[in-house]
Scaffold this motif. Structure first.
Motif, PDB file in Angstrom:
ATOM      1  N   SER A  95     106.995  50.281  45.213  1.00  0.00           N
ATOM      2  CA  SER A  95     106.541  50.321  46.605  1.00  0.00           C
ATOM      3  C   SER A  95     105.257  49.502  46.755  1.00  0.00           C
ATOM      4  N   LEU A 108     111.691  57.183  54.520  1.00  0.00           N
ATOM      5  CA  LEU A 108     112.204  56.335  55.598  1.00  0.00           C
ATOM      6  C   LEU A 108     112.293  57.087  56.920  1.00  0.00           C
ATOM      7  N   VAL A 129     114.724  46.527  59.345  1.00  0.00           N
ATOM      8  CA  VAL A 129     115.024  46.865  57.959  1.00  0.00           C
ATOM      9  C   VAL A 129     116.000  45.836  57.416  1.00  0.00           C
ATOM     10  N   VAL A 176     110.782  46.364  56.627  1.00  0.00           N
ATOM     11  CA  VAL A 176     111.015  47.034  55.351  1.00  0.00           C
ATOM     12  C   VAL A 176     112.108  46.269  54.624  1.00  0.00           C
ATOM     13  N   VAL A 221     104.184  49.228  60.637  1.00  0.00           N
ATOM     14  CA  VAL A 221     105.077  48.565  59.686  1.00  0.00           C
ATOM     15  C   VAL A 221     105.999  47.635  60.463  1.00  0.00           C
ATOM     16  N   THR A 258     112.137  49.954  63.614  1.00  0.00           N
ATOM     17  CA  THR A 258     111.556  49.127  62.565  1.00  0.00           C
ATOM     18  C   THR A 258     112.623  48.201  61.993  1.00  0.00           C
ATOM     19  N   PRO A 307     110.076  51.583  49.900  1.00  0.00           N
ATOM     20  CA  PRO A 307     109.019  52.590  50.091  1.00  0.00           C
ATOM     21  C   PRO A 307     109.435  53.983  49.619  1.00  0.00           C
ATOM     22  N   LEU A 313     106.857  46.728  53.920  1.00  0.00           N
ATOM     23  CA  LEU A 313     106.982  47.691  52.829  1.00  0.00           C
ATOM     24  C   LEU A 313     108.185  47.331  51.972  1.00  0.00           C
ATOM     25  N   THR A 314     107.993  47.364  50.639  1.00  0.00           N
ATOM     26  CA  THR A 314     109.105  47.158  49.723  1.00  0.00           C
ATOM     27  C   THR A 314     109.504  48.486  49.108  1.00  0.00           C
TER      28      THR A 314
END
Length: 327
Positions: A83, A141, A150, A126, A123, A148, A97, A94-95
């Motif tokens: 993360s 998540l 993704v 992701v 954010v 968001t 997370p 975010l990687t």
């Protein structure tokens, strides 16, 4: 897939496409069979021995404030395991997370999360590398707004849409999408996927190359063994400024070498990629394998020095620490 020519179409966020029922043909090594499982159970090498845990109090943990950035600044903060908080092109990304204290089938994390959730800015995107529980964490998540963006491997989008995420983009290897002026390219990895008894390799796995408008590049490897893909990625995406590479969960090697790099292989991968800098990850957070708890770090440092790489280009950050990429 060795002979497949890379494809890099531009896909808008939210693109929906049909996928094959299985991605088992993407495996670069066979998955363990019954004999391997029997040997693994017999040897019982699942966690570090007591002497391997003696240094648990020395695990590096140094949380601090997120660095101030602008749209031309690249900065990374290690939250733990795989993360990262990546600031690139004015976005906060975010990687994989995982902010949970515990994940399925694994003891509770041995270092706290390095970044408080409340300390995160909005954010903007992701990225997910694959669906294993230490990389795809439902409780974390659920904290995100459902609008968001993704970006996920092929076949994994349905997991998110079932949870009412509205801006989900599924990608195959060598495909990319753009969010807020930052390019996200999904690239191969030597790994696999599974989340339940009956879904082995039903979704794809891989890493991500993030490129901003100035051409600054961060490669997030996700979870991977060592192999030919690193050189191919480096050829397709030259000038990687920073490679976030896994160095832990590698012992015993007969069991894990096909899917997890050891520290020496991670350094070799950085060379294959042509990456200017390397930041180790995937160690010191969850007890996933049998190596002594500090061994990944000490071996990575030794391998980096042996390779003749400048010490300042090994970003061996404590959990919670940040580094800004000098332009």
């Amino acid at each position: 897939m060795r002979g497949t020519e890379p494809r890099r179409p531009h896909l808008p966020p939210g693109a929906v496409r049909p996928w094959p029922r299985s991605f088992a043909d993407r495996l670069t090594a066979p998955l363990p069979g019954l004999r391997a499982f029997a040997r693994f159970a017999r040897e019982g090498a699942l966690r570090p021995r007591p002497e391997g845990l003696a240094d648990i109090g020395r695990l590096p943990y140094a949380p601090g404030p997120l660095p101030l950035v602008d749209h031309r600044t690249v900065a990374v903060t290690w939250a733990g395991h795989a993360s990262w908080v990546v600031r690139i092109g004015g976005l906060t990304v975010l990687t994989d997370p995982v902010w949970s204290r515990k994940i399925l089938g694994t003891p509770a994390r041995v270092t706290p999360v390095g970044v408080a959730w409340s300390a995160l800015p909005r954010v903007d995107a992701v990225v997910i590398s694959h669906n294993h529980y230490d990389h795809l964490d439902a409780p974390t998540l659920r904290r995100l707004p459902r609008d968001t963006p993704v970006l996920v491997p092929a076949g994994l989008g349905r997991w998110f849409t079932r949870r009412r995420f509205r801006r989900v983009t599924e990608l195959d290897w060598w495909e990319g999408a753009e969010v807020g002026g930052v390019r996200f390219d999904f690239v191969p990895a030597h790994h696999w996927s599974k989340r339940s008894l009956f879904d082995t390799c039903r979704t794809l796995w891989g890493g991500w190359v993030m490129t901003d408008a100035d051409g600054q590049r961060v490669y997030f490897a996700g979870d991977t063994g060592y192999g030919h893909w690193f050189e191919r990625i480096g050829d397709r995406y030259p000038g990687i400024d920073l490679a976030l590479l896994p160095i832990g969960a590698y012992d015993p090697r007969w069991w894990l070498s096909d899917v997890h790099c050891d520290p020496e292989e991670a350094v070799r991968a950085a060379d294959d990629l042509g990456a200017r800098r390397m930041a180790p990850m995937h160690w010191g957070t969850f007890l996933l394998s049998a190596e002594p708890i500090l061994e990944p770090l000490t071996r990575a440092r030794a391998a980096w020095e042996k390779a003749g790489r400048p010490r300042e280009d090994l970003w061996d950050l404590p959990v919670g620490a940040s580094r800004v990429l000098a332009r």
